[in-house]
Motif scaffolding. Structure first.
Motif, short mmCIF file in Angstrom:
data_model
loop_
_atom_site.label_atom_id
_atom_site.label_comp_id
_atom_site.label_asym_id
_atom_site.label_seq_id
_atom_site.Cartn_x
_atom_site.Cartn_y
_atom_site.Cartn_z
N ARG A 1 -5.53 57.36 14.57
CA ARG A 1 -6.80 56.61 14.56
C ARG A 1 -7.40 56.61 13.16
NH1 ARG A 1 -7.21 59.27 19.50
NH2 ARG A 1 -8.50 60.94 18.62
N ARG A 2 -7.29 57.72 12.47
CA ARG A 2 -7.86 57.80 11.13
C ARG A 2 -7.14 56.86 10.16
NH1 ARG A 2 -9.56 63.06 7.69
NH2 ARG A 2 -9.32 62.21 5.60
N LEU A 3 -5.81 56.79 10.28
CA LEU A 3 -5.03 56.00 9.34
C LEU A 3 -4.92 54.53 9.70
CD1 LEU A 3 -2.05 58.47 8.71
CD2 LEU A 3 -4.06 58.11 7.27
N GLY A 4 -5.24 54.20 10.97
CA GLY A 4 -5.12 52.81 11.39
C GLY A 4 -3.68 52.41 11.69
N VAL A 5 -2.86 53.38 12.10
CA VAL A 5 -1.49 53.09 12.51
C VAL A 5 -1.28 53.68 13.89
CG1 VAL A 5 -0.64 53.09 10.13
CG2 VAL A 5 -0.54 55.19 11.46
N SER A 6 -0.15 53.38 14.50
CA SER A 6 0.11 53.90 15.84
C SER A 6 0.72 55.30 15.77
CB SER A 6 1.05 52.97 16.60
OG SER A 6 2.35 53.05 16.06
N PRO A 7 0.52 56.13 16.79
CA PRO A 7 1.20 57.44 16.82
C PRO A 7 2.72 57.30 16.74
CG PRO A 7 -0.55 57.37 18.46
CD PRO A 7 -0.40 55.98 17.93
N THR A 8 3.27 56.23 17.32
CA THR A 8 4.70 56.01 17.25
C THR A 8 5.18 55.85 15.81
OG1 THR A 8 4.66 54.93 19.42
CG2 THR A 8 6.58 54.51 18.04
N THR A 9 4.39 55.15 14.99
CA THR A 9 4.74 54.99 13.58
C THR A 9 4.78 56.33 12.87
OG1 THR A 9 3.80 52.76 13.50
CG2 THR A 9 4.03 53.92 11.42
N ILE A 10 3.79 57.17 13.13
CA ILE A 10 3.76 58.49 12.48
C ILE A 10 4.99 59.30 12.90
CG2 ILE A 10 2.50 60.67 12.38
CD1 ILE A 10 -0.08 59.10 12.53
N ALA B 1 -3.06 63.94 3.41
CA ALA B 1 -3.05 63.28 2.10
C ALA B 1 -1.73 62.58 1.85
CB ALA B 1 -3.33 64.30 1.00
N VAL B 2 -0.62 63.21 2.26
CA VAL B 2 0.70 62.61 2.06
C VAL B 2 0.81 61.33 2.89
CG1 VAL B 2 3.17 62.92 2.44
CG2 VAL B 2 1.81 64.78 1.48
N LEU B 3 0.36 61.38 4.13
CA LEU B 3 0.44 60.19 4.98
C LEU B 3 -0.49 59.08 4.49
CD1 LEU B 3 0.90 61.46 8.63
CD2 LEU B 3 2.40 59.98 7.33
N GLU B 4 -1.65 59.45 3.97
CA GLU B 4 -2.54 58.43 3.41
C GLU B 4 -1.87 57.72 2.24
OE1 GLU B 4 -5.92 60.92 2.70
OE2 GLU B 4 -6.98 60.16 4.46
N GLU B 5 -1.17 58.49 1.40
CA GLU B 5 -0.45 57.87 0.29
C GLU B 5 0.68 56.98 0.81
OE1 GLU B 5 0.26 57.12 -3.81
OE2 GLU B 5 -1.45 57.81 -2.62
N MET B 6 1.35 57.42 1.85
CA MET B 6 2.40 56.61 2.48
C MET B 6 1.82 55.27 2.94
SD MET B 6 5.67 56.81 3.74
CE MET B 6 6.67 55.99 4.98
N CYS B 7 0.66 55.31 3.58
CA CYS B 7 0.02 54.08 4.06
C CYS B 7 -0.34 53.16 2.90
CB CYS B 7 -1.23 54.42 4.87
SG CYS B 7 -0.92 55.13 6.49
N ARG B 8 -0.86 53.72 1.82
CA ARG B 8 -1.22 52.89 0.67
C ARG B 8 0.01 52.20 0.08
NH1 ARG B 8 -4.14 57.63 -0.95
NH2 ARG B 8 -6.31 57.46 -0.37
N ARG C 1 -5.84 47.67 7.05
CA ARG C 1 -5.50 49.06 7.29
C ARG C 1 -6.37 50.00 6.44
NH1 ARG C 1 0.88 47.68 6.69
NH2 ARG C 1 1.24 46.89 8.80
N ALA C 2 -6.57 49.63 5.18
CA ALA C 2 -7.41 50.46 4.32
C ALA C 2 -8.85 50.50 4.80
CB ALA C 2 -7.35 49.95 2.88
N ALA C 3 -9.36 49.37 5.30
CA ALA C 3 -10.73 49.33 5.81
C ALA C 3 -10.89 50.22 7.02
CB ALA C 3 -11.13 47.89 6.14
N VAL C 4 -9.92 50.21 7.93
CA VAL C 4 -9.99 51.06 9.11
C VAL C 4 -9.99 52.53 8.71
CG1 VAL C 4 -8.70 51.82 11.14
CG2 VAL C 4 -9.04 49.40 10.73
N ARG C 5 -9.23 52.89 7.67
CA ARG C 5 -9.21 54.27 7.19
C ARG C 5 -10.48 54.62 6.43
NH1 ARG C 5 -4.18 52.64 5.08
NH2 ARG C 5 -4.89 53.00 2.96
N LEU C 6 -11.33 53.63 6.17
CA LEU C 6 -12.51 53.79 5.30
C LEU C 6 -12.08 54.27 3.92
CD1 LEU C 6 -15.12 55.38 7.75
CD2 LEU C 6 -14.60 52.97 7.34
#
Length: 329
Positions: free
Chosen positions: A22-31, A59-66, A130-135
């Motif tokens: 929810r924080r990253l704006g992706v699905s649990p399946t993706t993680i 932090a690592v996953l946030e960088e992955m999303c970016r 995606r970035a907006a959902v993560r704030l």
């Protein structure tokens, strides 16, 4: 003497996979897929318990999303994120290589919910949503700046900003107050990116068009996009923003003598046809050589077969800019 009480078990630290999704704006399946394929997973796991993601893991996953939002393929994004952060096997502490941008995103606590359904759009729009959902304010600002610089204000507004803004609006209407923070963050950064183009240190030469919202109209972003597009073409304008009072609007027309006036209305209830007709009739100049402006009515509020007499109605931002350029040239 009172017998000592048994110590209570400490509350599990870190985020669950669902909360992190929810924080990253992706699905649990993706993680889970990223963890299985690329080794991006929690550094510490307690036997018999659900995974818990610590700040360095997040932090690592946030960088992955970016990185994936920027078009980097997931395998390369995972290698880069693990090397830069503190993921499993990186051998660095949680602070190494994080930098101000990552620190800002990691310390935020609001999650913003799941994803914004933007449909079939440009990659820049998907990354922005995606970035907006993560704030993730730094990433939102970066995507918007790059979109405007590389695509121009018209395409950036039409194909990147507008779909994301509409998705955020639909989401908070459907979900309640939960998503208002996402729309507010996104709107502020969109305005900042457009204003960065529209603000010029030196005034542009020649007669300027007048841009204003109708008296009851509070939406300003479409006017900001128009101002940025005009500035890109070197066309002078005066921006009065939304909710321009009637008499102030008429006085501004008389005082500045614009060759054209564009009036924005987002919804039909703000589309004041009687006021537009007064603007059309407003004239200036010496007796015998008086001039009146060309008036353009823009926005969904003017929808319908009958537009105010003596006006033009551009169908979109690109058409409005073309009309105004033709009038100024």
């Amino acid at each position: 003497m009172t017998a000592p009480t048994a110590p209570t078990a400490p509350a599990p630290a870190g985020l669950t996979t669902g909360a992190l999704a929810r924080r990253l704006g992706v699905s649990p399946t993706t993680i889970r897929s990223w963890e299985r394929r690329y080794g991006i997973g929690p550094a510490h796991r307690a036997p018999g318990r659900h995974r818990r993601w610590e700040p360095e893991d997040v932090a690592v996953l946030e960088e992955m999303c970016r990185l994936t939002a920027r078009g980097v393929n997931p395998a390369e994004a995972a290698r880069t994120a693990l090397a830069a952060g503190s993921g499993p096997g990186s051998g660095s502490d949680s602070g190494s290589g994080s930098g101000p941008e990552r620190s800002t995103a990691r310390t935020g606590t609001a999650s913003g919910g799941n994803t914004l359904p933007v449909g079939t759009v440009r990659p820049e729009c998907r990354g922005l949503a995606r970035a907006a959902v993560r704030l993730d304010a730094p990433e939102v600002a970066r995507i918007l700046r790059r979109s405007v610089d590389e695509l121009g204000a018209v395409v950036a507004w039409t194909e990147v900003m507008t779909p994301a803004l509409r998705a955020a609006g639909r989401k908070w209407v459907a979900e309640g107050e939960r998503y208002v923070e996402v729309e507010h963050l996104l709107s502020w950064h969109v305005a900042a990116a457009l204003r960065r183009v529209a603000d010029r240190p030196e005034p542009l030469p020649g007669p300027a068009v007048l841009l204003a919202g109708m008296p009851s109209e509070l939406h300003a972003l479409p006017l900001e996009a128009l101002a940025a597009a005009l500035a890109e073409r070197g066309l002078p304008f005066r921006m009065f923003g939304p909710a321009m009072p009637p008499e102030a609007l008429l006085e501004a027309v008389r005082r500045t003598g614009p060759p054209a006036v564009l009036l924005w209305s987002q919804v039909t209830r703000t589309a004041d046809r009687a006021l537009v007709e007064r603007v059309v009739r407003t004239a200036w100049g010496p007796q015998g050589a008086r001039t009146q402006p060309v008036v353009l009515v823009a926005g969904p509020g003017w929808a319908g077969p009958r537009r105010p007499p003596g006006t033009l109605r551009p169908r979109d931002l690109a058409t409005a800019v073309d009309h105004l350029e033709a009038l100024l040239r």
